[in-house]
Design a protein around this motif. Sequence first.
Motif, PDB file in Angstrom:
ATOM      1  N   SER B  37       1.279 -10.127  -3.756  1.00  0.00           N
ATOM      2  CA  SER B  37       2.058 -11.242  -4.300  1.00  0.00           C
ATOM      3  C   SER B  37       2.770 -12.027  -3.202  1.00  0.00           C
ATOM      4  N   ALA B  38       2.850 -13.341  -3.390  1.00  0.00           N
ATOM      5  CA  ALA B  38       3.498 -14.197  -2.393  1.00  0.00           C
ATOM      6  C   ALA B  38       4.957 -13.793  -2.222  1.00  0.00           C
ATOM      7  N   GLN B  39       5.559 -13.329  -3.320  1.00  0.00           N
ATOM      8  CA  GLN B  39       6.933 -12.833  -3.264  1.00  0.00           C
ATOM      9  C   GLN B  39       6.890 -11.382  -2.785  1.00  0.00           C
ATOM     10  N   ALA B  40       7.271 -11.141  -1.546  1.00  0.00           N
ATOM     11  CA  ALA B  40       7.142  -9.800  -0.989  1.00  0.00           C
ATOM     12  C   ALA B  40       7.955  -8.792  -1.786  1.00  0.00           C
ATOM     13  N   VAL B  41       7.356  -7.613  -2.036  1.00  0.00           N
ATOM     14  CA  VAL B  41       8.062  -6.532  -2.727  1.00  0.00           C
ATOM     15  C   VAL B  41       8.492  -5.510  -1.680  1.00  0.00           C
ATOM     16  N   LEU B  42       9.808  -5.351  -1.517  1.00  0.00           N
ATOM     17  CA  LEU B  42      10.270  -4.396  -0.505  1.00  0.00           C
ATOM     18  C   LEU B  42      10.222  -2.980  -1.043  1.00  0.00           C
ATOM     19  N   TRP B  43      10.624  -2.830  -2.312  1.00  0.00           N
ATOM     20  CA  TRP B  43      10.504  -1.518  -2.949  1.00  0.00           C
ATOM     21  C   TRP B  43      10.113  -1.749  -4.400  1.00  0.00           C
ATOM     22  N   PRO B  44       9.050  -1.112  -4.879  1.00  0.00           N
ATOM     23  CA  PRO B  44       8.555  -1.407  -6.227  1.00  0.00           C
ATOM     24  C   PRO B  44       9.526  -0.935  -7.308  1.00  0.00           C
ATOM     25  N   GLU B  45       9.636  -1.748  -8.388  1.00  0.00           N
ATOM     26  CA  GLU B  45      10.537  -1.363  -9.476  1.00  0.00           C
ATOM     27  C   GLU B  45       9.997  -0.134 -10.213  1.00  0.00           C
ATOM     28  N   ASN B  46       8.682  -0.144 -10.446  1.00  0.00           N
ATOM     29  CA  ASN B  46       8.057   1.006 -11.088  1.00  0.00           C
ATOM     30  C   ASN B  46       7.115   1.674 -10.100  1.00  0.00           C
ATOM     31  N   PRO B  47       7.606   2.677  -9.370  1.00  0.00           N
ATOM     32  CA  PRO B  47       6.736   3.324  -8.373  1.00  0.00           C
ATOM     33  C   PRO B  47       5.465   3.860  -9.016  1.00  0.00           C
ATOM     34  N   GLN B  48       4.326   3.507  -8.434  1.00  0.00           N
ATOM     35  CA  GLN B  48       3.017   3.877  -8.986  1.00  0.00           C
ATOM     36  C   GLN B  48       2.533   5.174  -8.351  1.00  0.00           C
ATOM     37  N   TRP B  49       3.078   6.309  -8.829  1.00  0.00           N
ATOM     38  CA  TRP B  49       2.643   7.588  -8.237  1.00  0.00           C
ATOM     39  C   TRP B  49       1.161   7.806  -8.483  1.00  0.00           C
ATOM     40  N   GLY B  50       0.632   7.149  -9.500  1.00  0.00           N
ATOM     41  CA  GLY B  50      -0.792   7.280  -9.808  1.00  0.00           C
ATOM     42  C   GLY B  50      -1.697   6.805  -8.680  1.00  0.00           C
ATOM     43  N   ASN B  51      -1.155   5.983  -7.756  1.00  0.00           N
ATOM     44  CA  ASN B  51      -1.968   5.531  -6.621  1.00  0.00           C
ATOM     45  C   ASN B  51      -2.545   6.712  -5.860  1.00  0.00           C
ATOM     46  N   TYR B  52      -1.712   7.760  -5.752  1.00  0.00           N
ATOM     47  CA  TYR B  52      -2.164   8.928  -4.981  1.00  0.00           C
ATOM     48  C   TYR B  52      -3.346   9.589  -5.674  1.00  0.00           C
ATOM     49  N   ALA B  53      -3.283   9.651  -7.007  1.00  0.00           N
ATOM     50  CA  ALA B  53      -4.406  10.239  -7.748  1.00  0.00           C
ATOM     51  C   ALA B  53      -5.638   9.353  -7.621  1.00  0.00           C
ATOM     52  N   GLU B  54      -5.411   8.023  -7.681  1.00  0.00           N
ATOM     53  CA  GLU B  54      -6.530   7.089  -7.617  1.00  0.00           C
ATOM     54  C   GLU B  54      -7.294   7.214  -6.299  1.00  0.00           C
ATOM     55  N   THR B 231      -8.897  -4.877   0.834  1.00  0.00           N
ATOM     56  CA  THR B 231      -7.601  -5.327   0.338  1.00  0.00           C
ATOM     57  C   THR B 231      -6.846  -4.283  -0.488  1.00  0.00           C
ATOM     58  N   LEU B 232      -7.403  -3.083  -0.599  1.00  0.00           N
ATOM     59  CA  LEU B 232      -6.689  -2.064  -1.386  1.00  0.00           C
ATOM     60  C   LEU B 232      -5.595  -1.420  -0.529  1.00  0.00           C
ATOM     61  N   TRP B 233      -4.589  -2.223  -0.170  1.00  0.00           N
ATOM     62  CA  TRP B 233      -3.580  -1.729   0.768  1.00  0.00           C
ATOM     63  C   TRP B 233      -2.699  -0.651   0.164  1.00  0.00           C
ATOM     64  N   HIS B 234      -2.509  -0.681  -1.178  1.00  0.00           N
ATOM     65  CA  HIS B 234      -1.664   0.369  -1.756  1.00  0.00           C
ATOM     66  C   HIS B 234      -2.319   1.739  -1.579  1.00  0.00           C
ATOM     67  N   LEU B 235      -3.654   1.795  -1.691  1.00  0.00           N
ATOM     68  CA  LEU B 235      -4.334   3.082  -1.515  1.00  0.00           C
ATOM     69  C   LEU B 235      -4.396   3.479  -0.042  1.00  0.00           C
ATOM     70  N   THR B 236      -4.643   2.484   0.837  1.00  0.00           N
ATOM     71  CA  THR B 236      -4.632   2.778   2.271  1.00  0.00           C
ATOM     72  C   THR B 236      -3.278   3.345   2.675  1.00  0.00           C
ATOM     73  N   ALA B 237      -2.215   2.748   2.141  1.00  0.00           N
ATOM     74  CA  ALA B 237      -0.873   3.227   2.483  1.00  0.00           C
ATOM     75  C   ALA B 237      -0.651   4.630   1.929  1.00  0.00           C
ATOM     76  N   ALA B 238      -1.146   4.897   0.721  1.00  0.00           N
ATOM     77  CA  ALA B 238      -0.995   6.244   0.152  1.00  0.00           C
ATOM     78  C   ALA B 238      -1.695   7.269   1.047  1.00  0.00           C
ATOM     79  N   GLY B 239      -2.892   6.930   1.503  1.00  0.00           N
ATOM     80  CA  GLY B 239      -3.611   7.817   2.416  1.00  0.00           C
ATOM     81  C   GLY B 239      -2.855   8.019   3.723  1.00  0.00           C
ATOM     82  N   SER B 240      -2.237   6.940   4.227  1.00  0.00           N
ATOM     83  CA  SER B 240      -1.467   7.046   5.470  1.00  0.00           C
ATOM     84  C   SER B 240      -0.285   7.990   5.284  1.00  0.00           C
TER      85      SER B 240
END
Lengths: 282, 268
Positions: B37-54, B231-240
């Motif tokens: 999103s153009a509006q940068a998110v510094l910390w997500p309102e609803n943390p998506q713990w499911g990213n790790y499972a994905e 572009t799946l940066w949320h998953l790349t970050a979870a892996g990191s």
Amino acid sequence: MSLSARYARTAYLFLLPALVFFTAFFYVPIANVIATSLHTGPQADVFAGLSNYADALADPSVRHSFLVTLGFSGGVVAGSLVFGLLLALVLDQPLKGRVTFRAMLLVPYLTSVAIVGLLWRNILDPQLGILNRLGLDQQWLNEHPLATIVGVTLWQTVGYTMVLFLAGLQGIPETYQEAARIDGASAWQRFWRITLPLLAPTTLFVSVMAVISGLQAFGQAYIITNGGPGDATDLSVFHIYATAFKTRDFGYSSAQSVLLLVVIVLFTLMQLRAGKRGEVTY
Amino acid sequence: MVRVALYTLLGVMSVVMVAPLVYMVSLSLQTEAETLSAQAVLWPENPQWGNYAELFVKAPFGDFIVNSFVVAGGITLAHLLFDPLVGYVFAKFRFPLRNTLFVALLATLMVPFFVRMIPLYVLMAQLGWLNTFQGLITPFLMDAFGIFLMRQFIQPIPDDLISAARVDGASEFTIYRKIILPQTKPALAVLGLFTFVFQWNEFLWPLVATTTPEMRTIPVGLTLFNQEYFTLWHLTAAGSVILFVPTAILFLVSQRYFVRGITLTGLR
């Protein structure tokens, strides 16, 4: 059997795994990389004499990658010395929370180059990056790619350099500083005349390590820039990797590895020599 | 005044060092839309713990983790087994060619990995060891620096201790295991810690020596996953984050050894 012969037998028995290992995984490979560098063809089985070396020295892309690598290492060395020493000088002061600060500065050193590369590629991306989405209009990876990957590398390693300098600083006897203070030397004078000369062994070690690791950098180019834009960050080991595993020219890539090894050894010897000349004792 | 300036400098530098890693954690908990999103998110309102499972669905991430533990753990065990033994021999034994062998050993410190990379690749291909654990582990079974470190540590142990044990009829290996090894525990801790962290983070050889996703270690698997799903940066970050957690835990519980270990590398 005499006692000393028995000890010698025990020694060799204990050494046996190491003898096998270092022969098979260091000395034989070194002999092989030199042998391969003298061959050409897809199987690297056609003897070619020194032609790979001649080609490499004349190849603009190889020469360019050497220059890029030297620039990268130069930046890493300069940055390590300046920032590492600066941070060590600050942390050497009697400040509260020193241990915590030291830990925080050291944290990036624990990360894999994969994390460093992927994370900073995301942060610095001109479209998706957090910096630009926060309103900073930067294109550093396009405009100053080499300086940017130097900066990213320093982010990872400066904590390590700082710890080395801290140990060096703590090895300088307080009495020298004390005596100079009594003689009326300013803090600035004490730094240039006492601290810096007595830190010479640490400075030498830090610069040798920074050159050696800088000349071997790979992941930064592989992960962050893919050697680009264009060939602006085509680090030597990245170039060698591409020659070996993309172009599949083992002979040519082996010759380039040997050349880079020669450069590293020469740099190390030069630095040790300069270090010997600069040594001081008080 | 000076103190304020120093604290400001330290504060700014600490933020520069730590903030990117905090952002990495934040990114790993965002939705894909939030990461773009153009509006940068510094910390997500609803943390998506499911990213790790994905992540485990999109990539054989379980394999990456197992491989990383087997490779880094195996190499670390080998170092703890061999480095002190060889260090002991060079510290306490007199035998023909001792100095020559020691110089030959230290000379390997001058050989960067990239020099061995191509011949090792050819060797592993000939042995059929590419894409195997033995191919990933064997090139790093010992190293000259670890041996040197252990030798330095063992040298001050009194010779009388060894002679006394010999008089008592202890076998040479018993002397090593019962007398020498227990005294080297602090050095072994540093050696084990550094070997594990370095091998856990190693990138170039696992990249060269593996050919299928199932054999990759985390650093390599994660990087190639990122190239594939750019572009799946949320998953790349979870892996990191997964890649970072073990080293971070080791650092938290043994910061002292880390600092000492770095200082030891500087004293060689």
